[in-house]
Design a protein around this motif. Structure first.
Motif, PDB file in Angstrom:
ATOM      1  N   TYR A  53       0.816  -1.219   0.000  1.00 27.62           N
ATOM      2  CA  TYR A  53       0.000   0.000   0.000  1.00 27.62           C
ATOM      3  C   TYR A  53       0.848   1.266   0.000  1.00 27.62           C
ATOM      4  O   TYR A  53       0.381   2.322   0.398  1.00 27.62           O
ATOM      5  CB  TYR A  53      -0.942   0.011   1.205  1.00 27.62           C
ATOM      6  CG  TYR A  53      -1.863  -1.178   1.276  1.00 27.62           C
ATOM      7  CD1 TYR A  53      -2.813  -1.387   0.290  1.00 27.62           C
ATOM      8  CD2 TYR A  53      -1.781  -2.098   2.315  1.00 27.62           C
ATOM      9  CE1 TYR A  53      -3.664  -2.481   0.335  1.00 27.62           C
ATOM     10  CE2 TYR A  53      -2.633  -3.188   2.375  1.00 27.62           C
ATOM     11  CZ  TYR A  53      -3.567  -3.375   1.378  1.00 27.62           C
ATOM     12  OH  TYR A  53      -4.409  -4.443   1.431  1.00 27.62           O
ATOM     13  N   ARG A  68      -1.953  12.196  10.240  1.00 25.98           N
ATOM     14  CA  ARG A  68      -3.095  12.498   9.383  1.00 25.98           C
ATOM     15  C   ARG A  68      -3.307  11.367   8.374  1.00 25.98           C
ATOM     16  O   ARG A  68      -2.893  11.468   7.217  1.00 25.98           O
ATOM     17  CB  ARG A  68      -2.838  13.803   8.611  1.00 25.98           C
ATOM     18  CG  ARG A  68      -2.676  15.042   9.463  1.00 25.98           C
ATOM     19  CD  ARG A  68      -3.963  15.389  10.170  1.00 25.98           C
ATOM     20  NE  ARG A  68      -5.042  15.588   9.237  1.00 25.98           N
ATOM     21  CZ  ARG A  68      -5.450  16.800   8.829  1.00 25.98           C
ATOM     22  NH1 ARG A  68      -4.891  17.881   9.257  1.00 25.98           N
ATOM     23  NH2 ARG A  68      -6.451  16.900   7.984  1.00 25.98           N
ATOM     24  N   PRO A  69      -3.973  10.299   8.788  1.00 26.44           N
ATOM     25  CA  PRO A  69      -4.207   9.193   7.853  1.00 26.44           C
ATOM     26  C   PRO A  69      -4.943   9.654   6.598  1.00 26.44           C
ATOM     27  O   PRO A  69      -4.751   9.103   5.522  1.00 26.44           O
ATOM     28  CB  PRO A  69      -5.090   8.243   8.667  1.00 26.44           C
ATOM     29  CG  PRO A  69      -4.826   8.575  10.073  1.00 26.44           C
ATOM     30  CD  PRO A  69      -4.531  10.027  10.110  1.00 26.44           C
ATOM     31  N   ASP A  70      -5.802  10.689   6.742  1.00 24.33           N
ATOM     32  CA  ASP A  70      -6.545  11.182   5.581  1.00 24.33           C
ATOM     33  C   ASP A  70      -5.614  11.808   4.546  1.00 24.33           C
ATOM     34  O   ASP A  70      -5.947  11.891   3.370  1.00 24.33           O
ATOM     35  CB  ASP A  70      -7.631  12.173   6.016  1.00 24.33           C
ATOM     36  CG  ASP A  70      -7.087  13.278   6.910  1.00 24.33           C
ATOM     37  OD1 ASP A  70      -6.085  13.036   7.609  1.00 24.33           O
ATOM     38  OD2 ASP A  70      -7.662  14.375   6.900  1.00 24.33           O
ATOM     39  N   GLY A 265     -11.143   3.794  15.230  1.00 23.20           N
ATOM     40  CA  GLY A 265     -11.568   3.326  13.918  1.00 23.20           C
ATOM     41  C   GLY A 265     -10.967   2.007  13.495  1.00 23.20           C
ATOM     42  O   GLY A 265     -10.994   1.648  12.317  1.00 23.20           O
ATOM     43  N   GLU A 268     -13.048  -0.299  11.274  1.00 24.15           N
ATOM     44  CA  GLU A 268     -13.572   0.128   9.982  1.00 24.15           C
ATOM     45  C   GLU A 268     -12.480   0.387   8.964  1.00 24.15           C
ATOM     46  O   GLU A 268     -12.737   0.961   7.922  1.00 24.15           O
ATOM     47  CB  GLU A 268     -14.398   1.415  10.160  1.00 24.15           C
ATOM     48  CG  GLU A 268     -15.694   1.178  10.854  1.00 24.15           C
ATOM     49  CD  GLU A 268     -16.698   2.273  10.553  1.00 24.15           C
ATOM     50  OE1 GLU A 268     -17.151   2.356   9.404  1.00 24.15           O
ATOM     51  OE2 GLU A 268     -17.010   3.046  11.462  1.00 24.15           O
ATOM     52  N   THR A 269     -11.260  -0.025   9.261  1.00 22.39           N
ATOM     53  CA  THR A 269     -10.191   0.378   8.372  1.00 22.39           C
ATOM     54  C   THR A 269      -9.483  -0.830   7.773  1.00 22.39           C
ATOM     55  O   THR A 269      -9.685  -1.970   8.192  1.00 22.39           O
ATOM     56  CB  THR A 269      -9.202   1.285   9.130  1.00 22.39           C
ATOM     57  OG1 THR A 269      -8.363   1.913   8.178  1.00 22.39           O
ATOM     58  CG2 THR A 269      -8.374   0.484  10.111  1.00 22.39           C
ATOM     59  N   SER A 270      -8.678  -0.563   6.767  1.00 23.32           N
ATOM     60  CA  SER A 270      -7.942  -1.649   6.115  1.00 23.32           C
ATOM     61  C   SER A 270      -6.665  -1.082   5.523  1.00 23.32           C
ATOM     62  O   SER A 270      -6.404   0.110   5.621  1.00 23.32           O
ATOM     63  CB  SER A 270      -8.800  -2.268   5.014  1.00 23.32           C
ATOM     64  OG  SER A 270      -9.091  -1.294   4.051  1.00 23.32           O
ATOM     65  N   ASP A 273      -3.529   1.925   6.855  1.00 27.17           N
ATOM     66  CA  ASP A 273      -4.043   2.498   8.093  1.00 27.17           C
ATOM     67  C   ASP A 273      -4.255   1.424   9.153  1.00 27.17           C
ATOM     68  O   ASP A 273      -4.217   1.687  10.346  1.00 27.17           O
ATOM     69  CB  ASP A 273      -5.353   3.240   7.809  1.00 27.17           C
ATOM     70  CG  ASP A 273      -5.829   4.036   9.005  1.00 27.17           C
ATOM     71  OD1 ASP A 273      -4.999   4.747   9.592  1.00 27.17           O
ATOM     72  OD2 ASP A 273      -7.013   3.931   9.363  1.00 27.17           O
TER      73      ASP A 273
ATOM     74  N   ASP B  38     -13.263   9.301  13.403  1.00 32.33           N
ATOM     75  CA  ASP B  38     -11.952   8.809  13.008  1.00 32.33           C
ATOM     76  C   ASP B  38     -11.902   8.624  11.487  1.00 32.33           C
ATOM     77  O   ASP B  38     -12.927   8.492  10.844  1.00 32.33           O
ATOM     78  CB  ASP B  38     -11.664   7.493  13.706  1.00 32.33           C
ATOM     79  CG  ASP B  38     -12.774   6.505  13.464  1.00 32.33           C
ATOM     80  OD1 ASP B  38     -12.716   5.813  12.445  1.00 32.33           O
ATOM     81  OD2 ASP B  38     -13.719   6.455  14.273  1.00 32.33           O
ATOM     82  N   ALA B  40     -11.385   6.358   9.491  1.00 32.78           N
ATOM     83  CA  ALA B  40     -11.895   5.160   8.838  1.00 32.78           C
ATOM     84  C   ALA B  40     -13.420   5.148   8.789  1.00 32.78           C
ATOM     85  O   ALA B  40     -14.010   4.254   8.211  1.00 32.78           O
ATOM     86  CB  ALA B  40     -11.392   3.926   9.586  1.00 32.78           C
ATOM     87  N   GLY B 224     -17.733  -3.697  10.163  1.00 35.90           N
ATOM     88  CA  GLY B 224     -17.173  -2.453   9.647  1.00 35.90           C
ATOM     89  C   GLY B 224     -17.115  -2.521   8.133  1.00 35.90           C
ATOM     90  O   GLY B 224     -16.981  -3.600   7.555  1.00 35.90           O
ATOM     91  N   SER B 226     -15.009  -1.988   5.865  1.00 37.70           N
ATOM     92  CA  SER B 226     -13.893  -2.566   5.109  1.00 37.70           C
ATOM     93  C   SER B 226     -13.979  -4.090   5.035  1.00 37.70           C
ATOM     94  O   SER B 226     -13.424  -4.708   4.135  1.00 37.70           O
ATOM     95  CB  SER B 226     -12.570  -2.160   5.739  1.00 37.70           C
ATOM     96  OG  SER B 226     -12.439  -2.782   6.985  1.00 37.70           O
TER      97      SER B 226
END
Lengths: 309, 302
Positions: A53, A68-70, A265, A268-270, A273, B38, B40, B224, B226
């Motif tokens: 990635y 700042r992951p964004d 988060g 919800e992440t992959s 991140d 957050d 994500a 989630g 993802s």
């Protein structure tokens, strides 16, 4: 003849049992090894040139002042400082309170009160961290906000470094206290009698003999306590505010710790991140190790100064 | 040794207090405090897309969940934040802001006047990659019910999703296409994965559809957004958490290639509501103002 048989049997049983113990030790040790290898492998992968990635620069990661992951910026330098500041401030509040409480419970308090306090402290130690978190988000933040507005400072509804420090101090207090209690109660009576016989007052004996003899256990308590302060994620993330840059030294500013970064988060992440959280975990492990060595160093110092005196 | 430690501590506290002092004067009293989810979060993605935000201001603080957002904005009079439209804001001590004069509601989302919204997407396993041929037919029948029937649309909207019912037909007319519905399917289990936001609408439609489709069973493992793609087509598609349909409360990303799926699309819409403390004087806000506030170029609510 019969007797010889039993001895033989006993020897075999001994052998088998000791092998079972060895097996158990190996299993628990291998968990540790597996976890470390897994975190190492996962945590180092974002810095390897073949990372899928997009490679992260290791130095930018370690010394960065923005997370700042964004924007694809992952700098944890300021988070490391924030984590150290919050945990050590919490320790510096909780440590004296804990040690003096332990001294009071063991040496000064009447029997009934002492038993009662021990129960209270054990109960405090077993409260789950999410309960502390809810308490912090509801009560500590209000307290912080009130203090801040009296000083004319605007806060994010009390979400701040000060709230984190107070929360952590409350959380590590029972750990340090209960270990200090058992350590202080195991100080030999003879030592205290000797000190009193030499003309020292009770207070002098408590501080100069009892506490110093118990330092091994007291510092073990401090190490466990600071470990909890470093590792606490759920409760801290509820009052830290997860600031995106830093470091934070202002007590009323929002902050971000290594653990609150890891947990935010997570579900919800992959991709990068997600993997970078293992790198942060690795950093946290190393910091805890270094701090433990530091506390051990201080512990040895405390003894030495006394010997010179 | 002790002196050095104490000196260090005092120095730390002094720098701390002085950095506070500079922000603690009267004029900064009304500075707006920006709250965000957050990075994500699907809600955050929906929100940032809606206000066309490039980069969020450094001063924003990140909360952990919808509930955390409500708690924080409730206790901060200068706060601005956002939650999903399906969140019940009654008695929470929060005020929902009108966007460009439009009240956030189901009607305004559907007639496209309300601009802050996000899709609930789904994706299935690839054709032929199911545990059985029967299961594949059942998944196709369920998605037909979910997407094209009036009954399905009504169940979704009753559960908080926003669906346009025009163009949908009664399920009795679709039923003929699915022979699988005529048999007993109690031995089949549909597994779902992905976004937690879709859970209420998803569960309602599965519960409503099961009696019409031979009483099949279902297992929802929502963790989630993802995981939605990951567990039907991605890295975990053959793992223990594999699923038949994956969901995301956003569009699938470039990393999530859904072209090999048997079926994918959007089954309903969710909207984002901007919230402030109920004591705030502001009732209405524009997308430009929101953009300026979240980008950090504007530091007050008005």
């Amino acid at each position: 003849m019969n007797n010889l048989k039993t001895t033989k049997l006993n020897k075999i049983i001994d052998k088998v049992v000791s092998n079972i113990y060895l097996l158990m030790t190996l299993i628990s040790a291998s968990f540790m090894l597996i976890i470390i290898i897994f975190i190492l492998f996962k945590g180092l992968s974002p810095f390897m040139s073949n990372y899928q990635y997009g490679v992260v620069n290791f130095l930018d990661f370690l010394f960065g002042t923005q997370y700042r992951p964004d924007m694809g910026i992952y700098g944890v330098g300021f988070i490391i400082i924030n984590t150290l500041v919050s945990a050590l401030l919490a320790l510096s509040i909780a440590f004296p309170i804990s040690v003096l409480t332990a001294l009071f419970v063991v040496k000064i308090a009447p029997q009934r009160l002492s038993e009662f306090m021990k129960v209270v402290i054990d109960l405090l130690a077993s409260i789950p961290s999410i309960v502390y978190g809810v308490f912090a988000a509801g009560i500590i933040t209000k307290f912080t906000m009130t203090i801040a507005s009296m000083l004319g400072v605007q806060t994010y509804g009390g979400t701040s470094l000060l709230s984190v420090v107070i929360l952590l101090a409350i959380m590590i207090f029972p750990t340090i206290t209960s270990i200090s209690i058992s350590s202080i109660s195991s100080v030999s009576e003879d030592l205290q009698h000797a000190s009193l016989a030499l003309g020292a007052t009770k207070v002098q004996t408590n501080f100069k003999v009892v506490l110093l003899s118990a330092k091994q256990g007291i510092f073990a308590g401090a190490i466990l306590g600071v470990g909890r302060a470093f590792g606490e994620a759920t409760a801290v993330s509820m009052v830290a505010g997860n600031k995106m840059f830093g470091p934070t030294f202002g007590l009323f500013n929002t902050t971000r710790t290594l653990t609150s970064t890891m947990i935010a988060g997570l579900k919800e992440t992959s991709g990068l991140d997600y993997d970078i959280r293992f790198s942060i975990g690795l950093v946290l492990l190393i910091i805890i190790l270094i701090t433990n060595f530091g506390l051990n160093f201080i512990k040895n110092k405390v003894g030495k100064t006394h010997e010179k005196n | 040794m002790k002196k050095i430690l104490i000196l260090g501590l005092v120095a730390l506290l002094l720098t701390g207090c002085s950095s506070n002092g500079s922000t603690g004067n009267e004029e900064t009293k009304q500075i707006v405090n920006i709250y965000t989810r957050d990075s994500a979060s699907g809600t955050r993605e929906a929100f940032e897309k809606a206000i066309d935000l490039d980069v969020i201001s450094n001063t924003a603080i990140e909360v952990a969940s919808n509930g955390d957002m409500i708690t924080k904005v409730k206790s901060d009079e200068n706060a601005i934040g956002y939650v999903s439209l399906s969140t019940d804001l009654l008695n929470t001590g929060l005020k929902a802001l009108n966007i460009e004069g439009v009240v956030p509601s189901v009607d305004t989302v559907l007639n496209d006047t309300y601009s802050m919204k996000r899709p609930f997407s789904y994706v299935t396993r690839a054709a032929g990659d199911y545990k059985s041929e029967e299961l594949q037919q059942l998944v196709v029948a369920y998605l037909d019910y979910l997407n094209n029937s009036i009954e399905g649309a009504l169940v979704v909207s009753a559960a908080g999703g926003i669906v346009d019912t025009s163009g949908k037909v009664a399920f009795s007319t679709l039923k003929g296409n699915h022979s699988i519905l005529n048999q007993d399917n109690s031995h089949l289990t549909i597994n779902t994965a992905g976004s937690t936001s879709v859970a209420s609408t998803l569960q309602a439609t599965l519960e409503a559809f099961s009696p019409m489709a031979g009483n099949f069973k279902f297992t929802m493992n929502q963790t989630g957004s993802s995981d939605g793609y990951k567990r039907v087509l991605g890295s975990e598609k053959d793992g223990v958490n594999q699923a038949d349909i994956g969901f995301a409360s956003r569009d699938f990303s470039d990393q999530e290639d859904v072209t090999s799926a048997l079926n994918s699309g959007i089954y309903c819409i969710d909207a984002v509501v901007v919230i402030v403390n109920e004591n705030s004087e502001v009732n209405d806000i524009t997308l430009d103002t929101l953009n300026a506030i979240y980008a950090g170029t504007q530091t007050t609510l008005k």
